[in-house]
Design a protein around this motif. Structure first.
Motif, PDB file in Angstrom:
ATOM      1  N   TYR A 183       0.841  -1.204   0.000  1.00  0.00           N
ATOM      2  CA  TYR A 183       0.000   0.000   0.000  1.00  0.00           C
ATOM      3  C   TYR A 183       0.873   1.250   0.000  1.00  0.00           C
ATOM      4  CZ  TYR A 183      -4.068  -2.816   0.839  1.00  0.00           C
ATOM      5  OH  TYR A 183      -5.067  -3.727   0.687  1.00  0.00           O
ATOM      6  N   ALA A 184       0.283   2.334  -0.438  1.00  0.00           N
ATOM      7  CA  ALA A 184       0.944   3.629  -0.359  1.00  0.00           C
ATOM      8  C   ALA A 184      -0.125   4.657  -0.001  1.00  0.00           C
ATOM      9  CB  ALA A 184       1.593   3.977  -1.695  1.00  0.00           C
ATOM     10  N   ILE A 185       0.337   5.823   0.407  1.00  0.00           N
ATOM     11  CA  ILE A 185      -0.651   6.887   0.639  1.00  0.00           C
ATOM     12  C   ILE A 185      -0.239   8.156  -0.090  1.00  0.00           C
ATOM     13  CG2 ILE A 185      -2.009   6.499   2.733  1.00  0.00           C
ATOM     14  CD1 ILE A 185       0.192   7.390   4.407  1.00  0.00           C
ATOM     15  N   PHE A 186      -1.232   8.743  -0.740  1.00  0.00           N
ATOM     16  CA  PHE A 186      -1.062  10.119  -1.194  1.00  0.00           C
ATOM     17  C   PHE A 186      -1.485  10.982  -0.017  1.00  0.00           C
ATOM     18  CE2 PHE A 186      -1.780   8.077  -5.361  1.00  0.00           C
ATOM     19  CZ  PHE A 186      -0.591   8.469  -5.945  1.00  0.00           C
ATOM     20  N   ILE A 234      -6.618  22.538   5.277  1.00  0.00           N
ATOM     21  CA  ILE A 234      -7.205  21.235   4.922  1.00  0.00           C
ATOM     22  C   ILE A 234      -6.068  20.234   4.679  1.00  0.00           C
ATOM     23  CG2 ILE A 234      -7.401  21.917   2.458  1.00  0.00           C
ATOM     24  CD1 ILE A 234      -9.974  20.149   2.394  1.00  0.00           C
ATOM     25  N   GLY A 235      -6.299  19.001   5.119  1.00  0.00           N
ATOM     26  CA  GLY A 235      -5.345  17.933   4.857  1.00  0.00           C
ATOM     27  C   GLY A 235      -6.119  16.708   4.413  1.00  0.00           C
ATOM     28  N   TRP A 236      -5.543  15.916   3.529  1.00  0.00           N
ATOM     29  CA  TRP A 236      -6.221  14.672   3.129  1.00  0.00           C
ATOM     30  C   TRP A 236      -5.206  13.574   2.886  1.00  0.00           C
ATOM     31  CZ3 TRP A 236      -4.836  12.791  -1.621  1.00  0.00           C
ATOM     32  CH2 TRP A 236      -4.409  13.704  -2.603  1.00  0.00           C
ATOM     33  N   VAL A 237      -5.660  12.350   3.045  1.00  0.00           N
ATOM     34  CA  VAL A 237      -4.824  11.180   2.722  1.00  0.00           C
ATOM     35  C   VAL A 237      -5.680  10.145   1.999  1.00  0.00           C
ATOM     36  CG1 VAL A 237      -3.278  11.447   4.705  1.00  0.00           C
ATOM     37  CG2 VAL A 237      -5.249  10.014   4.943  1.00  0.00           C
ATOM     38  N   ILE A 238      -5.106   9.526   0.983  1.00  0.00           N
ATOM     39  CA  ILE A 238      -5.784   8.362   0.359  1.00  0.00           C
ATOM     40  C   ILE A 238      -4.839   7.177   0.476  1.00  0.00           C
ATOM     41  CG2 ILE A 238      -6.722   7.299  -1.736  1.00  0.00           C
ATOM     42  CD1 ILE A 238      -7.006  10.011  -2.964  1.00  0.00           C
ATOM     43  N   SER A 249      10.083   8.169   2.184  1.00  0.00           N
ATOM     44  CA  SER A 249      10.350   9.589   2.322  1.00  0.00           C
ATOM     45  C   SER A 249       9.029  10.288   2.544  1.00  0.00           C
ATOM     46  CB  SER A 249      11.009  10.114   1.058  1.00  0.00           C
ATOM     47  OG  SER A 249      10.933  11.507   1.048  1.00  0.00           O
ATOM     48  N   TRP A 250       9.062  11.304   3.371  1.00  0.00           N
ATOM     49  CA  TRP A 250       7.831  12.071   3.556  1.00  0.00           C
ATOM     50  C   TRP A 250       7.649  13.098   2.464  1.00  0.00           C
ATOM     51  CZ3 TRP A 250       3.879  10.871   6.433  1.00  0.00           C
ATOM     52  CH2 TRP A 250       4.090   9.938   7.442  1.00  0.00           C
ATOM     53  N   SER A 251       8.660  13.304   1.635  1.00  0.00           N
ATOM     54  CA  SER A 251       8.574  14.428   0.717  1.00  0.00           C
ATOM     55  C   SER A 251       8.677  14.004  -0.748  1.00  0.00           C
ATOM     56  CB  SER A 251       9.677  15.438   1.036  1.00  0.00           C
ATOM     57  OG  SER A 251      10.918  14.782   1.047  1.00  0.00           O
ATOM     58  N   ASP A 286       3.768  11.335  -2.101  1.00  0.00           N
ATOM     59  CA  ASP A 286       3.436   9.939  -2.395  1.00  0.00           C
ATOM     60  C   ASP A 286       4.304   9.090  -1.469  1.00  0.00           C
ATOM     61  OD1 ASP A 286       2.835   7.515  -3.450  1.00  0.00           O
ATOM     62  OD2 ASP A 286       3.782   7.859  -5.390  1.00  0.00           O
ATOM     63  N   TYR A 287       3.706   8.542  -0.449  1.00  0.00           N
ATOM     64  CA  TYR A 287       4.479   7.860   0.595  1.00  0.00           C
ATOM     65  C   TYR A 287       4.210   6.366   0.522  1.00  0.00           C
ATOM     66  CZ  TYR A 287       6.193   6.645   5.234  1.00  0.00           C
ATOM     67  OH  TYR A 287       6.861   6.070   6.276  1.00  0.00           O
TER      68      TYR A 287
END
Ligand SMILES: Cc1cc2nc3c(=O)[nH]c(=O)nc-3n(C[C@H](O)[C@H](O)[C@H](O)COP(=O)(O)OP(=O)(O)OC[C@H]3O[C@@H](n4cnc5c(N)ncnc54)[C@H](O)[C@@H]3O)c2cc1C
Length: 456
Positions: A183-186, A234-238, A249-251, A286-287
């Motif tokens: 899995y990954a998160i945007f 606002i913050g979001w994660v998918i 990396s966080w960046s 993109d983490y």
């Protein structure tokens, strides 16, 4: 005596900062070495639940907590859970019980980090920022050597060096077995602008009266949107499936078109598409979520160096416990060093036995939670009977835990076990991760979700 201990802490994440603050307030002499030159602006949203928040609340007569509160989400508001198409499934207050109010914090990680780091500075913790540790040296007088050649030695080394921990390899001799979790998160965080306020699909996220925290769930996806400072941030994660491994990396820059594709594939309602489209491309991260199995020990051969926080138990975001567990490590470690009165190997052994099972269960629960979110039977009876199965798990045994009281309860007995060489494996000798499991949904110690009808 514990008061004279020179405590070398690598990493100024929340785990390292907490350990330093708690050691300093007990009269020890901590130094933190951190690669980043300054308090990190990186990150978006981070949550501390009452088990972690109560540790912060004890700092500076509650003033650190109040500062965090001013920058974070208004906790009087709700947490809502939706099906991908916008059907409301369940809602609950952000703060579940009134006594949690001053013990629960959520907000922008960079801002919160700055506040906690400033408190460490005010206390007089020595901070060496912009300096990377290259080498750990274990032994009677453990220490580190930095990239620029500084040699810093002391009584104990605390490696709070995060998921990519060098200490795990150099001190514990463990190969870096990172596994792509699949899995990954945007993730993104940005300021709401007037242009956003004109978009009718974004109206609720620009609300000047209420902060919104909402989660939508779909097959193989879930998305969370947070707003805070009343329609200003606002913050979001998918979270989505991903097999590519690019390290951590966080960046790492993400591509908006890839995030938009997730919205379409998850069949999410239109406003989520608008939120993603409103995101300035340069803030999208993109983490890739890398999983690490629990490690067999956190202690070096000399027993004078230890890994804590994500270096010891790298929680996935779905546990919502990574930050809080790192804080628990920090305070438990400082208390054990204090109570062992200068006997560092004793302190670290007791620390490990107190923290091992508890962090292990929350670590593993991140996987079972994600799988629950991604495999909802929308038409089944289970969801009708138990819509709360969609919620962020906040088990009483996790969030009501008082790490300080727990050390008071167990230290003497475990210290006696260590001194008398009580036989047994770490699993047998460590404090069990038991609690009152009083919420409906729960995980067993291997991280599997226990069906509701099974009595523990
Ligand atoms: C930049 C960043 C952004 C994050 N953003 C989020 C977020 O938005 N949401 C969320 O839920 N969690 C986020 N996290 C993770 C979260 O903060 C942690 O999971 C949790 O707080 C546990 O903290 P920790 O102190 O164990 O580890 P971390 O927070 O990972 O801290 C480890 C620290 O050690 C430093 N370090 C590593 N190696 C060395 C070395 N060799 N020498 C010196 N210093 C070293 C790192 O620079 C880092 O600051 C982020 C972490 C980082 C580092």
């Amino acid at each position: 005596m514990a008061k004279d201990l020179r405590v070398i802490i690598v990493g100024a994440g929340f785990g390292g900062l907490c350990a330093a603050i708690e050691c300093k307030t007990r009269g020890m002499n901590p130094i933190i070495i951190e690669t980043y030159p300054t308090s990190s602006k990186y990150g978006d949203i981070i949550d501390f639940f009452p088990n972690g928040g109560r540790i912060i609340e004890a700092w500076d007569n509650g003033n650190v907590g109040r500062e965090l509160m001013r920058t974070g989400i208004n906790k009087g508001d709700k947490f809502q859970y939706f099906k991908y198409d916008g059907t409301l499934i369940y809602e609950e207050p952000w703060v579940l019980k009134p006594h949690h109010y001053w013990k629960q914090y959520a907000g922008h990680r960079g801002n919160m980090h700055y506040i906690v780091k400033s408190y460490a500075e005010r206390l007089g913790v020595e901070l060496l920022f912009g300096e990377s540790v290259n080498q750990y040296v274990d032994g009677e007088r453990p220490g580190v050597i930095t990239e620029s050649g500084k040699k810093i030695f002391g009584d104990v080394v605390v490696a709070a060096d995060g998921p990519r921990s060098k200490a795990r390899q150099q001190l514990l001799g463990l190969a870096d077995k990172k596994v792509n979790s699949g899995y990954a998160i945007f993730r993104a965080y940005f300021k709401i602008t007037d242009a956003h306020r004109k978009n009718p699909y974004l109206a609720e996220f620009c609300d000047p009266n209420v902060d919104h925290t909402k989660m939508w769930t779909a097959k193989d996806y879930h998305m969370i949107i947070y707003t805070w400072n009343k329609g200003q941030d606002i913050g979001w994660v998918i979270t989505h499936k991903d097999t590519e491994d690019i390290g951590e990396s966080w960046s790492f820059p993400g591509k908006l078109e890839d995030a938009i594709a997730c919205i379409h594939e998850g069949k999410f309602e239109r406003k989520l598409l608008e939120v993603v489209k409103a995101t300035p491309p340069e803030v999208l991260v993109d983490y890739k979520l890398v999983w690490r199995d629990p490690i067999p020990t956190w202690l070096s051969p000399s027993g004078r160096s230890v890994v804590i926080g994500d270096a010891a138990h790298c929680h996935l975001p779905t546990s919502a416990q990574g930050g809080s567990q790192a804080l628990e490590d920090g305070v438990v470690l400082a208390m054990c060093l204090d109570k062992a009165k200068g006997d560092v190997p004793l302190a670290l052994k007791v620390f490990e036995r107190i923290r091992f099972h508890r962090s292990h269960v929350t670590h593993m629960s991140s996987i079972s939670m994600r799988d629950t979110y991604h495999n909802v039977d929308w038409d089944g009876d289970d969801l009708k009977k138990h819509p709360e199965m969609m919620n962020l798990p906040r088990f009483n045994w996790v969030i009501e835990h008082d790490a300080v009281a727990n050390v008071e309860k167990h230290f003497d007995r475990i210290a006696n076990d260590v001194r008398t060489n009580r036989p047994g494996t770490l699993e047998e000798l460590a404090v069990p991760a038991e609690g009152d499991y009083s919420l409906e949904m729960r995980v067993d110690p291997t991280g599997n979700v226990i069906p509701r009808d099974v009595k523990l």
